[in-house]
Scaffold this motif. Structure first.
Motif, mmCIF file in Angstrom:
data_model
loop_
_atom_site.group_PDB
_atom_site.id
_atom_site.type_symbol
_atom_site.label_atom_id
_atom_site.label_comp_id
_atom_site.label_asym_id
_atom_site.label_seq_id
_atom_site.Cartn_x
_atom_site.Cartn_y
_atom_site.Cartn_z
ATOM 1 N N GLN A 22 7.327 -0.214 -12.262
ATOM 2 C CA GLN A 22 7.535 1.176 -12.575
ATOM 3 C C GLN A 22 6.321 1.870 -13.162
ATOM 4 O O GLN A 22 6.390 3.042 -13.519
ATOM 5 N N GLY A 23 5.208 1.162 -13.333
ATOM 6 C CA GLY A 23 4.049 1.768 -13.958
ATOM 7 C C GLY A 23 3.494 2.919 -13.150
ATOM 8 O O GLY A 23 3.883 3.184 -12.022
ATOM 9 N N THR A 24 2.581 3.653 -13.741
ATOM 10 C CA THR A 24 1.984 4.799 -13.076
ATOM 11 C C THR A 24 0.528 4.501 -12.761
ATOM 12 O O THR A 24 -0.037 3.517 -13.221
ATOM 13 N N GLY A 25 -0.085 5.369 -11.975
ATOM 14 C CA GLY A 25 -1.505 5.248 -11.694
ATOM 15 C C GLY A 25 -1.839 4.521 -10.420
ATOM 16 O O GLY A 25 -3.012 4.424 -10.062
ATOM 17 N N LEU A 26 -0.865 4.009 -9.686
ATOM 18 C CA LEU A 26 -1.141 3.341 -8.419
ATOM 19 C C LEU A 26 -1.355 4.359 -7.315
ATOM 20 O O LEU A 26 -0.626 5.343 -7.210
ATOM 21 N N ARG A 27 -2.343 4.092 -6.483
ATOM 22 C CA ARG A 27 -2.618 4.976 -5.353
ATOM 23 C C ARG A 27 -2.695 4.145 -4.089
ATOM 24 O O ARG A 27 -3.450 3.171 -4.009
ATOM 25 N N ARG A 28 -1.922 4.493 -3.094
ATOM 26 C CA ARG A 28 -1.912 3.778 -1.821
ATOM 27 C C ARG A 28 -3.161 4.143 -1.030
ATOM 28 O O ARG A 28 -3.490 5.326 -0.880
ATOM 29 N N GLY A 87 -8.273 -6.057 4.448
ATOM 30 C CA GLY A 87 -8.033 -4.615 4.508
ATOM 31 C C GLY A 87 -6.795 -4.236 5.291
ATOM 32 O O GLY A 87 -6.751 -3.152 5.887
ATOM 33 N N LEU A 88 -5.785 -5.086 5.314
ATOM 34 C CA LEU A 88 -4.580 -4.801 6.097
ATOM 35 C C LEU A 88 -3.974 -3.460 5.685
ATOM 36 O O LEU A 88 -3.740 -3.200 4.503
ATOM 37 N N ARG A 89 -3.708 -2.634 6.691
ATOM 38 C CA ARG A 89 -3.138 -1.313 6.441
ATOM 39 C C ARG A 89 -2.206 -0.951 7.581
ATOM 40 O O ARG A 89 -2.621 -0.791 8.713
ATOM 41 N N ASP A 90 -0.912 -0.892 7.279
ATOM 42 C CA ASP A 90 0.106 -0.503 8.263
ATOM 43 C C ASP A 90 -0.011 -1.311 9.548
ATOM 44 O O ASP A 90 -0.017 -0.766 10.658
ATOM 45 N N GLY A 91 -0.116 -2.625 9.389
ATOM 46 C CA GLY A 91 -0.113 -3.539 10.529
ATOM 47 C C GLY A 91 -1.464 -3.801 11.159
ATOM 48 O O GLY A 91 -1.574 -4.664 12.035
ATOM 49 N N VAL A 92 -2.500 -3.092 10.730
ATOM 50 C CA VAL A 92 -3.834 -3.253 11.316
ATOM 51 C C VAL A 92 -4.786 -3.779 10.255
ATOM 52 O O VAL A 92 -4.895 -3.207 9.168
ATOM 53 N N ASP A 162 3.717 -3.560 0.431
ATOM 54 C CA ASP A 162 3.004 -4.679 1.044
ATOM 55 C C ASP A 162 2.324 -4.329 2.358
ATOM 56 O O ASP A 162 1.661 -5.172 2.942
ATOM 57 N N GLU A 163 2.474 -3.104 2.836
ATOM 58 C CA GLU A 163 1.875 -2.732 4.124
ATOM 59 C C GLU A 163 0.486 -2.139 3.972
ATOM 60 O O GLU A 163 -0.215 -1.921 4.964
ATOM 61 N N ALA A 164 0.087 -1.839 2.748
ATOM 62 C CA ALA A 164 -1.252 -1.303 2.502
ATOM 63 C C ALA A 164 -1.639 -1.618 1.069
ATOM 64 O O ALA A 164 -0.786 -1.815 0.202
ATOM 65 N N LEU A 165 -2.944 -1.677 0.832
ATOM 66 C CA LEU A 165 -3.424 -1.890 -0.522
ATOM 67 C C LEU A 165 -3.054 -0.728 -1.435
ATOM 68 O O LEU A 165 -3.016 0.428 -0.998
#
Length: 271
Positions: A22-28, A87-92, A162-165
């Motif tokens: 629930q923390g804040t400050g995460l950016r996809r 660097g996995l991002r949305d399956g790529v 889990d689909e992107a950093l």
């Protein structure tokens, strides 16, 4: 409260997944421009039995937590059951490589809970079957010295993201004892092995890895370890036990690729 009580007190360190998430400050890191410079952080696929986060520290070397490379039987996973997707991002992925060789620190005991000693040694190196070019993903250096700079950050995968950093640009060092760090970064299942960066000068350097999590004085925290000595010992271990590269004429079967969050991922201290 002593550090021994903090680490060994099972009730104190019972994992609270919702609180950590629930923390804040995460950016996809959604767009290619967002990902630029962070491609060396990737997802370790564990043969459909979960995943961890790993980071390139050389074109052919991935740094992660030791508990990620052990199976439920407390034995090292076969290398062919691990893939690194940089660097996995949305399956790529920027690059996708099979593991060739695994070195888990001998000071880590998979049969024991993550007490202070296990956290301190919860480090592993994975040699890839093929290197990843710096033009694809530029490996990170390790932090050295006692000065951590003005900011500590974490970049990781995790349950529900889990689909992107995701990147948290600012978190705080809450305490340090005998090479174990306590940091208030936002981590969850899947974040095991995620790099914690110091910011000294230019590009961030890997200060620690996420090992486990729990609570301290009402705050959810992540536990990690200091790295230079542990990594040097693991590199020596790889040199003592060299693994031959696979015959390029033989088609390798691709294993893993599952994004299940049900295996060895984020193990909380005191479980």
């Amino acid at each position: 409260m002593s550090w021994r009580a903090l680490i060994l007190g099972g009730a104190m360190l019972a994992y609270a997944g919702s609180a950590l998430a629930q923390g804040t400050g995460l950016r996809r890191l959604t767009d290619r421009d967002d990902l630029f410079g962070w491609e060396a952080v990737g997802r370790l696929e564990l043969n459909g039995q979960g995943y961890c986060t790993g980071t390139l520290i050389a074109p052919e070397l991935v740094l992660t937590a030791a508990h990620c490379v052990y199976g439920k039987d407390d034995k090292l996973r076969p290398a062919e059951q691990i893939r690194f997707r940089a660097g996995l991002r949305d399956g790529v992925a920027v690059a996708d490589r099979q593991a060739l060789q695994i070195a888990a620190h001998p000071g880590y005991d998979p049969r024991r809970r993550l007490n202070m000693e296990n956290i301190r040694h919860d480090v592993a190196l994975i040699r890839l079957a093929e290197p990843i070019l710096s033009s694809q993903a530029n490996a990170f250096a390790l932090h050295s010295g006692e000065e951590y700079g003005s900011g500590i950050s974490v970049t990781s995968y995790g349950k529900g993201r889990d689909e992107a950093l995701s990147r948290q640009r600012q978190c705080n060092l809450m305490g340090e004892h005998r090479d174990v760090l306590m940091i208030d970064c936002n981590v969850t299942f899947g974040s095991s092995g995620a790099p914690v960066f110091s910011q000294v000068g230019g590009r961030g350097r890997i200060l620690s890895l996420v090992s486990g999590g729990g609570s301290f004085r009402g705050k959810q925290v992540a536990f990690g370890m200091k790295l230079p000595q542990r990594v040097a010992e693991l590199k020596a271990q790889l040199r003592r036990n060299p693994a031959a590269a696979p015959d390029r004429r033989i088609k390798r079967i691709r294993v893993g690729g599952g994004a299940s969050a049900g295996g060895a991922k984020f193990v909380s201290v005191g479980d």
